[in-house]
Enzyme design. Structure first.
Site, PDB file in Angstrom:
ATOM      1  CG  ASP A 112     -26.517  17.004  53.597  1.00 36.62           C
ATOM      2  OD1 ASP A 112     -25.883  16.474  52.614  1.00 36.62           O
ATOM      3  OD2 ASP A 112     -26.100  17.243  54.627  1.00 36.62           O
ATOM      4  CB  SER A 127     -15.613  12.551  35.542  1.00 33.20           C
ATOM      5  OG  SER A 127     -13.989  12.993  35.310  1.00 33.20           O
ATOM      6  CE1 TYR A 182     -14.382  13.640  40.364  1.00 29.48           C
ATOM      7  CE2 TYR A 182     -12.623  12.907  38.699  1.00 29.48           C
ATOM      8  CZ  TYR A 182     -13.717  13.562  38.743  1.00 29.48           C
ATOM      9  OH  TYR A 182     -14.278  14.180  38.189  1.00 29.48           O
TER      10      TYR A 182
END
Length: 216
Positions: free
Chosen positions: A75, A160, A172
């Site tokens: 995690d 991205s 984002y």
């Protein structure tokens, strides 16, 4: 990847259970690298690999002709020091390729889609950028500590187009812009140690999140 051989190279791909991370892990394995893969879902159910599991990725690497693949349930919102301690112990401190791909944004992006940023949950920033920008930075620190003494290695941040244009929401985009800035600044400091640090910005792809958002 042509005739490139990565035989004997030690690599890690975080977030390798789906999409880009899985594809990169398969390619590294095909070229002969020993591939450590991380993700939150490890196992099979009734002898069948669960979709989006580490064991599914490991199976697909072997089917593609890959050699050694080591799944590690991890995690990345928590301390990931144990991941690098294991790499160190099992490979005499060697790490050649590190791919920062882990990113946990799906649930909150789907839940809050269509809302302007000021109406979204205050958790949006942390949910997107903890397992994202922050985790990338922490992992880069640990990876660099293994690579610098050997004067060899490459670190890859999966970024991205959202780093330079609006995509999904401001949190984002800010996170991805931070990833690119981190890449440039860390690369500057690592260059003298013969370590490359680059950002990879894939084109459009049919991820679960983007497919769900496109149906809005």
């Amino acid at each position: 990847m042509g005739s490139l051989s990565l035989s004997g190279k030690i690599s890690i791909v975080t977030g390798a259970t789906r999409g880009i991370g899985k594809a990169i892990a398969i390619q590294l394995g095909q070229q002969g690298a020993k591939v450590y893969i991380t993700g939150r879902t490890l196992s099979t159910q009734d002898g069948v690999c669960l979709p989006g599991s580490l064991e599914e990725t490991a199976r697909d690497i072997l089917r593609a002709g890959g050699g050694v693949c080591v799944p590690i349930q991890c995690d990345h919102s928590k301390d990931i020091q144990h991941l690098f301690e294991r790499i160190t112990a099992e490979n005499d401190g060697r790490l050649d390729i590190f791919v920062n791909n882990a990113f946990s944004e799906n649930d909150i992006l789907l839940k809050e889609r269509g809302k302007p940023f000021w109406e979204q949950s205050l958790n949006m920033w942390d949910d997107i950028n903890e397992v994202g920008l922050r985790n990338n930075y922490v992992c880069a620190i640990y990876a660099s500590k293994l690579m610098v003494p050997r004067k060899n290695g490459v670190i890859i941040n999966v970024s991205s187009a959202g780093a330079s244009m609006y995509m999904l929401n401001p949190a984002y985009g800010i996170g991805k812009a931070g990833v690119d800035r981190m890449t440039a600044d860390c690369a500057l400091e690592l260059r003298k140690h013969n370590i490359a640090f680059v950002s990879l910005s894939p084109g459009p792809l049919s991820s679960d999140t983007l497919m769900a958002l496109s149906t809005k």
